[in-house]
Design an enzyme around this catalytic site. Structure first.
Site, PDB file in Angstrom:
ATOM      1  N   ASN A 137      -9.663  -5.010   6.146  1.00  0.00           N
ATOM      2  CA  ASN A 137      -8.487  -4.621   6.932  1.00  0.00           C
ATOM      3  C   ASN A 137      -7.963  -3.234   6.589  1.00  0.00           C
ATOM      4  OD1 ASN A 137      -8.004  -6.410   4.632  1.00  0.00           O
ATOM      5  ND2 ASN A 137      -5.852  -5.922   4.932  1.00  0.00           N
ATOM      6  N   GLY A 186      -4.521 -14.264  16.029  1.00  0.00           N
ATOM      7  CA  GLY A 186      -4.267 -13.788  17.389  1.00  0.00           C
ATOM      8  C   GLY A 186      -3.878 -12.329  17.520  1.00  0.00           C
ATOM      9  N   HIS A 187      -3.006 -11.864  16.605  1.00  0.00           N
ATOM     10  CA  HIS A 187      -2.439 -10.534  16.851  1.00  0.00           C
ATOM     11  C   HIS A 187      -3.427  -9.396  16.649  1.00  0.00           C
ATOM     12  CE1 HIS A 187      -1.612 -11.190  12.548  1.00  0.00           C
ATOM     13  NE2 HIS A 187      -1.484  -9.895  12.416  1.00  0.00           N
ATOM     14  N   CYS A 311       0.797  -6.637   5.107  1.00  0.00           N
ATOM     15  CA  CYS A 311       1.359  -7.767   4.362  1.00  0.00           C
ATOM     16  C   CYS A 311       1.867  -7.359   2.985  1.00  0.00           C
ATOM     17  CB  CYS A 311       0.306  -8.858   4.193  1.00  0.00           C
ATOM     18  SG  CYS A 311      -0.259  -9.486   5.755  1.00  0.00           S
TER      19      CYS A 311
HETATM   20  N1  PLP Z   1      -7.156 -11.460   6.670  1.00  0.00           N
HETATM   21  C1  PLP Z   1      -7.188 -10.177   7.067  1.00  0.00           C
HETATM   22  C2  PLP Z   1      -8.450  -9.402   6.848  1.00  0.00           C
HETATM   23  C3  PLP Z   1      -6.081  -9.588   7.682  1.00  0.00           C
HETATM   24  O1  PLP Z   1      -6.127  -8.313   8.061  1.00  0.00           O
HETATM   25  C4  PLP Z   1      -4.914 -10.370   7.868  1.00  0.00           C
HETATM   26  C5  PLP Z   1      -3.714  -9.818   8.493  1.00  0.00           C
HETATM   27  O2  PLP Z   1      -3.628  -8.749   8.969  1.00  0.00           O
HETATM   28  C6  PLP Z   1      -4.935 -11.702   7.439  1.00  0.00           C
HETATM   29  C7  PLP Z   1      -6.057 -12.209   6.837  1.00  0.00           C
HETATM   30  C8  PLP Z   1      -3.738 -12.573   7.568  1.00  0.00           C
HETATM   31  O3  PLP Z   1      -3.464 -12.854   8.902  1.00  0.00           O
HETATM   32  P1  PLP Z   1      -2.080 -13.502   9.322  1.00  0.00           P
HETATM   33  O4  PLP Z   1      -1.070 -12.422   9.237  1.00  0.00           O
HETATM   34  O5  PLP Z   1      -2.324 -14.025  10.689  1.00  0.00           O
HETATM   35  O6  PLP Z   1      -1.802 -14.593   8.359  1.00  0.00           O
END
Ligand code: PLP
Length: 365
Positions: A137, A186-187, A311
């Protein structure tokens, strides 16, 4: 969220707001809408509809997959993951360490790739699950998921893949990458925030993380969020259709942005493999410039960028991903990640480059 997705969801807030678990028709008819969405999500990743469980987000999907594997193999007390996973995997693994599990956090090289030999060496008879992501990410770097899945199969170890950053951006097909569990959210592809899915291979063991009612065939308790699930389905269907267009359009813009920055702003460097990467992400180090100071100036100019994962944006910690790639440098404190979409324009690219030149020069004095 894509406007078509919002349109499809509306009816489930205003008219068809029943509870799909109810016995009366006003509610039970909604089961059909959920099953349509399940089929659409399954199609995006080449799965069977029955292998899809809807979740609240990918954090839940990731936690649920690892939880299920550990529950299924109580004697195997070892997990293999990498140093660059999302916090929803890393923090779950760290919590398991406190419960007595052993966790191997595989390192990556300077381009963000794993050494398959390291994975081979890490797996033992004690290993319950390997959790390694598809696309990172923060850098977009793609792990060698086909090799990883095959190796896990050959060694008789369950494999979970966090495919959040891959689904909707490149072809994700569980028949080609034989994972036991795969997470999406989803997002990342035009659905609303707060809905995700977990693919569970039909032969993979599973016990629910959320124990409650019989929803999702006993695999996830709790009243279904029908509107969000419908939105996830429509977005999945649309993402599948525009896959190839997404890649070519977004990659061209991303490369244009990246090359312009690397060529016109001195002392900059790419973090992540140059080609083995998703089309939409660029992660760059601006030497001598603190990420947070640069992000502030960019924000003032209306440009939304990040220094790491959204996050963890409120933490003081430098990017754990870039730190794992370049532990001997200050790159992890001096980097900015730009993520593009098919809606970006050339004008925006030009404006980002111009703002960056000024901001970096001002910060360097
Ligand atoms: N895993 C990855 C690689 C992410 O980029 C993200 C969030 O951007 C997540 C997990 C967590 O997703 P969520 O925010 O839907 O819990």
């Amino acid at each position: 969220m894509l406007p078509e997705v919002f349109e499809a969801m509306k009816q489930f807030f205003t008219e068809s707001w029943g509870n799909p678990s109810s016995s009366y028709r006003f509610g039970s008819e909604l089961k059909g809408a959920i099953e349509v969405a399940r089929g659409q999500v399954a199609e995006l990743i080449g799965a069977r509809a029955s292998e899809i469980v809807f979740t609240g987000n990918a954090t839940e999907s990731n936690n649920a997959a690892i939880h299920a594997a550990l529950r299924a193999n109580p004697k195997r007390r070892h997990i293999v993951t990498s140093q660059v996973e999302h916090s929803s995997v890393l923090n779950y693994c760290m919590a398991m360490e406190k419960e007595g599990y052993r966790v191997t956090y595989l390192p990556v090289d300077r381009e963000g790739l794993l050494k398959i030999a390291d994975l081979e060496n890490a797996i033992t008879d004690e290993t319950a699950i390997v959790s390694l992501m598809w696309a990172n990410n923060e850098t977009g770097v793609l792990f060698q998921v086909t090799e990883i899945a095959r190796l896990c199969k050959a060694r008789g170890v369950l494999y979970h893949c966090d495919a959040v950053q891959a689904a909707g951006k490149l072809a994700v097909d569980v028949s080609q990458v034989p994972a036991d569990y795969l997470s999406i959210t989803g997002h990342k592809f035009g659905a609303p925030k707060g809905v995700g899915a977990l693919y569970i291979h039909r032969k993979a063991p599973f016990s629910p993380l959320l124990c409650g009612g019989h929803q999702e065939r006993g695999r996830r308790g709790g009243t279904e969020n029908v509107a969000q699930i419908v939105g996830l389905g429509v977005a999945a269907q649309m993402a599948k259709k525009r896959l190839s267009g997404f890649d070519s359009k977004v990659r061209a813009f991303r490369d244009e942005l990246e090359i312009a920055i690397l060529c016109s702003v001195p002392e900059t460097e790419l973090n992540g493999h140059k080609t083995h990467r998703t089309a939409n992400t660029t992660n760059l180090t601006f030497r001598g410039v603190e990420s947070e100071a640069l992000l502030l100036l960019l924000d003032q100019a209306g440009i939304c960028a990040s220094s790491g994962s959204a996050c963890l944006a409120d933490s003081e910690e430098p990017s754990h991903v870039v730190k794992a790639m370049k532990p001997d440098t200050t790159a992890s404190r001096q980097m900015v990640r730009f993520s593009l979409s098919a809606a970006n324009t050339r004008k925006e690219i030009e404006s980002v480059v111009a703002t960056l030149k000024q901001s970096v020069a001002a910060l360097r004095g």
